[in-house]
Every structure is written in C-alpha cells, then in structure tokens.
Design a protein around this motif. Sequence first.
Motif, PDB file in Angstrom:
ATOM      1  N   VAL A  42     -22.690 -18.807  29.225  1.00 23.88           N
ATOM      2  CA  VAL A  42     -22.626 -18.650  30.682  1.00 23.88           C
ATOM      3  C   VAL A  42     -21.646 -19.652  31.285  1.00 23.88           C
ATOM      4  O   VAL A  42     -20.861 -19.320  32.188  1.00 23.88           O
ATOM      5  N   LEU A  43     -21.656 -20.892  30.761  1.00 23.65           N
ATOM      6  CA  LEU A  43     -20.730 -21.905  31.277  1.00 23.65           C
ATOM      7  C   LEU A  43     -19.283 -21.511  30.974  1.00 23.65           C
ATOM      8  O   LEU A  43     -18.386 -21.743  31.788  1.00 23.65           O
ATOM      9  N   TYR A  44     -19.046 -20.903  29.804  1.00 24.72           N
ATOM     10  CA  TYR A  44     -17.699 -20.431  29.474  1.00 24.72           C
ATOM     11  C   TYR A  44     -17.257 -19.372  30.482  1.00 24.72           C
ATOM     12  O   TYR A  44     -16.109 -19.344  30.917  1.00 24.72           O
ATOM     13  N   LEU A  45     -18.216 -18.501  30.839  1.00 23.71           N
ATOM     14  CA  LEU A  45     -17.907 -17.439  31.795  1.00 23.71           C
ATOM     15  C   LEU A  45     -17.558 -18.041  33.161  1.00 23.71           C
ATOM     16  O   LEU A  45     -16.643 -17.571  33.839  1.00 23.71           O
ATOM     17  N   LEU A  46     -18.270 -19.105  33.554  1.00 25.81           N
ATOM     18  CA  LEU A  46     -17.977 -19.777  34.823  1.00 25.81           C
ATOM     19  C   LEU A  46     -16.591 -20.399  34.808  1.00 25.81           C
ATOM     20  O   LEU A  46     -15.930 -20.500  35.839  1.00 25.81           O
ATOM     21  N   LEU A  47     -16.126 -20.828  33.611  1.00 29.39           N
ATOM     22  CA  LEU A  47     -14.806 -21.430  33.502  1.00 29.39           C
ATOM     23  C   LEU A  47     -13.725 -20.382  33.254  1.00 29.39           C
ATOM     24  O   LEU A  47     -12.586 -20.725  32.967  1.00 29.39           O
ATOM     25  N   GLY A  48     -14.071 -19.101  33.324  1.00 25.60           N
ATOM     26  CA  GLY A  48     -13.074 -18.050  33.227  1.00 25.60           C
ATOM     27  C   GLY A  48     -12.677 -17.665  31.816  1.00 25.60           C
ATOM     28  O   GLY A  48     -11.608 -17.109  31.609  1.00 25.60           O
ATOM     29  N   ALA A  49     -13.523 -17.969  30.830  1.00 24.19           N
ATOM     30  CA  ALA A  49     -13.202 -17.584  29.456  1.00 24.19           C
ATOM     31  C   ALA A  49     -14.057 -16.381  29.082  1.00 24.19           C
ATOM     32  O   ALA A  49     -15.112 -16.520  28.466  1.00 24.19           O
ATOM     33  N   ALA A 118     -13.213 -26.899  39.511  1.00 25.25           N
ATOM     34  CA  ALA A 118     -13.281 -25.565  38.920  1.00 25.25           C
ATOM     35  C   ALA A 118     -13.818 -24.604  39.972  1.00 25.25           C
ATOM     36  O   ALA A 118     -14.939 -24.763  40.436  1.00 25.25           O
ATOM     37  N   ARG A 119     -12.992 -23.646  40.371  1.00 24.03           N
ATOM     38  CA  ARG A 119     -13.449 -22.634  41.330  1.00 24.03           C
ATOM     39  C   ARG A 119     -13.732 -21.345  40.584  1.00 24.03           C
ATOM     40  O   ARG A 119     -13.006 -20.995  39.647  1.00 24.03           O
ATOM     41  N   LEU A 120     -14.763 -20.641  41.049  1.00 20.83           N
ATOM     42  CA  LEU A 120     -15.165 -19.401  40.384  1.00 20.83           C
ATOM     43  C   LEU A 120     -14.080 -18.344  40.562  1.00 20.83           C
ATOM     44  O   LEU A 120     -13.652 -18.060  41.683  1.00 20.83           O
ATOM     45  N   GLY A 121     -13.595 -17.783  39.454  1.00 26.18           N
ATOM     46  CA  GLY A 121     -12.613 -16.717  39.524  1.00 26.18           C
ATOM     47  C   GLY A 121     -11.206 -17.162  39.862  1.00 26.18           C
ATOM     48  O   GLY A 121     -10.337 -16.335  40.100  1.00 26.18           O
ATOM     49  N   GLU A 122     -10.972 -18.486  39.868  1.00 25.53           N
ATOM     50  CA  GLU A 122      -9.626 -18.953  40.201  1.00 25.53           C
ATOM     51  C   GLU A 122      -8.666 -18.740  39.038  1.00 25.53           C
ATOM     52  O   GLU A 122      -7.513 -18.373  39.226  1.00 25.53           O
ATOM     53  N   TYR A 123      -9.164 -18.963  37.830  1.00 26.99           N
ATOM     54  CA  TYR A 123      -8.329 -18.832  36.648  1.00 26.99           C
ATOM     55  C   TYR A 123      -9.138 -18.107  35.583  1.00 26.99           C
ATOM     56  O   TYR A 123     -10.046 -18.672  34.987  1.00 26.99           O
ATOM     57  N   VAL A 124      -8.849 -16.817  35.391  1.00 27.03           N
ATOM     58  CA  VAL A 124      -9.593 -16.021  34.419  1.00 27.03           C
ATOM     59  C   VAL A 124      -8.647 -15.584  33.321  1.00 27.03           C
ATOM     60  O   VAL A 124      -7.601 -15.000  33.594  1.00 27.03           O
TER      61      VAL A 124
ATOM     62  N   THR B  45     -15.502 -28.783  25.996  1.00 32.09           N
ATOM     63  CA  THR B  45     -14.428 -29.647  26.481  1.00 32.09           C
ATOM     64  C   THR B  45     -13.092 -28.921  26.460  1.00 32.09           C
ATOM     65  O   THR B  45     -12.320 -29.004  27.423  1.00 32.09           O
ATOM     66  N   PHE B  46     -12.820 -28.199  25.366  1.00 34.16           N
ATOM     67  CA  PHE B  46     -11.560 -27.456  25.250  1.00 34.16           C
ATOM     68  C   PHE B  46     -11.430 -26.449  26.397  1.00 34.16           C
ATOM     69  O   PHE B  46     -10.368 -26.341  27.028  1.00 34.16           O
ATOM     70  N   ILE B  47     -12.514 -25.711  26.688  1.00 31.32           N
ATOM     71  CA  ILE B  47     -12.429 -24.671  27.716  1.00 31.32           C
ATOM     72  C   ILE B  47     -12.299 -25.304  29.097  1.00 31.32           C
ATOM     73  O   ILE B  47     -11.582 -24.799  29.960  1.00 31.32           O
ATOM     74  N   ALA B  48     -12.986 -26.448  29.306  1.00 32.44           N
ATOM     75  CA  ALA B  48     -12.850 -27.135  30.598  1.00 32.44           C
ATOM     76  C   ALA B  48     -11.416 -27.589  30.827  1.00 32.44           C
ATOM     77  O   ALA B  48     -10.866 -27.419  31.925  1.00 32.44           O
ATOM     78  N   PHE B  49     -10.770 -28.119  29.785  1.00 34.76           N
ATOM     79  CA  PHE B  49      -9.376 -28.561  29.943  1.00 34.76           C
ATOM     80  C   PHE B  49      -8.431 -27.372  30.061  1.00 34.76           C
ATOM     81  O   PHE B  49      -7.418 -27.457  30.768  1.00 34.76           O
ATOM     82  N   ALA B  50      -8.754 -26.264  29.386  1.00 31.80           N
ATOM     83  CA  ALA B  50      -7.937 -25.055  29.539  1.00 31.80           C
ATOM     84  C   ALA B  50      -7.972 -24.572  30.985  1.00 31.80           C
ATOM     85  O   ALA B  50      -6.958 -24.121  31.535  1.00 31.80           O
ATOM     86  N   HIS B  51      -9.150 -24.691  31.617  1.00 33.95           N
ATOM     87  CA  HIS B  51      -9.277 -24.304  33.025  1.00 33.95           C
ATOM     88  C   HIS B  51      -8.539 -25.285  33.914  1.00 33.95           C
ATOM     89  O   HIS B  51      -7.900 -24.910  34.899  1.00 33.95           O
TER      90      HIS B  51
END
Lengths: 164, 100
Positions: A42-49, A118-124, B45-51
């Motif tokens: 879920v956290l990955y999804l929030l970060l746009g991955a 980190a904004r939701l949907g800013e970088y997907v 950490t990797f995904i946070a920095f990628a963002h």
Amino acid sequence: MHLALFFIFGALCVAGALNLLLQRHPINSALSLIVVMSSLAVLYLLLGAEFLAAAQVIVYSGAIMVLFTFVIMLLNAGKEERTHGSKMAYVAGFPGAAILLGLLTFIFVSRRGSFGQARLGEYVVTTADLSRVLFKDLLLPFEVTSVLILIAILGAVALARKEH
Amino acid sequence: MVPISYYLVLAAILFSIGVAAFLIKRNIIAVFMSIELMLNAVNLTFIAFAHEWHQVSGQIFVFFVMVVAAAEAAVGLAIIIAVFRARSTLNVDQIDLMKL
C-alpha cells in the motif's frame, strides 16, 4: 488523506515487524511478516509505484511467504528455546539496533529540509514506463536475471533432494 | 502530503527491527525471515527516493532486488531443509560446526 493512509499502514508495518520479533513460534512470525509486506505494498502505491505494489503482493506476500510457511510446516518447527547464546544476543542485539535506528533517524530528520514532499498522484510510474526502461536500456541485466532464477531453481532442487 | 523523510524514518525503523530480530532470533527460519524484512525496508527507501527525484531507476533497482530475493529464498530454504536433515535441529546455536 495521504497522511492518514501513511500512518495507518506505517503503524501496521511496525506492529507486524515487532510481532515478528516478539513471537516465539515461527509460524506466527511468518504470518506477521505477511502483514508487513502487504502494508508495504500500500505504501508503494502511495508513492506511485503501481507495478511494484502488485509485484510485492504477488511475489513477496504470495510466493516467498508461501514457501516459508510450507517449509515451517514441512520441518514441523516448534517454539524456539532460550539458550545461552541468545542472552549474548540480547546484550548486543537491542543496543546495537537502537543505536542504528537513532543514527539513521537523526540523519533523516536533520536533513528533512533537503527532502521534498510526497503528493498523491504527483508522480506515477506506470507499467509501460517501467517496461520501456527494462526492455530497452536494461535488456541484458533482465535476461541475466532469468538465468539466475534458473540456476536458483536447479540449486534448490539439488539441495533439497533426498540422497540415495 | 507526506514528507519523504517520514517514509525514510519508517524504513529505518523496519530495518532496525530486522537487525534486532536477526541477532535475537534463535530459529534459523526466523533469522531468514528477518533478512527478508531488512530487504523490504531497503526497497521502501529505494521507492521513496525514486519518488523524490522522479527517476524510474530506483524502481528498477527494487525490481531486481525482488528477483534476487526470490532466488535467495528458494536456495536458502533448500539449505535449511538440508541442514535439518543432517542435524535434525533448527536452533542456530547447535549449528556451529564452522565456528572457531
């Protein structure tokens, strides 16, 4: 919304990890690790991955943890017993991990001005974006990983096989 | 809106719990699970920095870490089964033949 979701699933992650640490029976540890991995998705999804969130659920909390629970049940693992060596680990383990946590948190908090928000949907990153990089620029490493997986399968079969 | 540093601190907490579990757990399967926990913390950490820097390469790294973790889990669990066959114990204190 984003902050609330982050705190709910971040708390689930930390609670699952602490439960992994405190449980004595390996099957309880394995189940709490599944909670950690699913909340991390879920956290990955929030970060746009997008793709990695799906892969996290399928590969980690699906395949790898099924393998773990299967091996725990196959070997009929019981509660772990306390021995002399584990007292040494208590003396060295908790302070060492606390120092590591303190150091990392200090660095991240003191440098928080240089990190953004980190904004939701800013970088997907869509699956198309990811696969474009993977199949154009990194085609050779991607193919090498398939060889690695093949060798790992052969190694696992050779190691776990009963010898006659 | 969440600061990236929150994600990094969460990853640091997960990694430290993984280190503590690695040192304290006595069951070889639980030790192996704490390694997976540490790998997951690094992935976050990797995904946070990628963002943070709007780069796809951070997510590519996570993809490769996942592939290697899957291979490692298969081989590691096969080694655990082989060790259990040879010594019929899962306690790491009793698997110390290579210790000086």
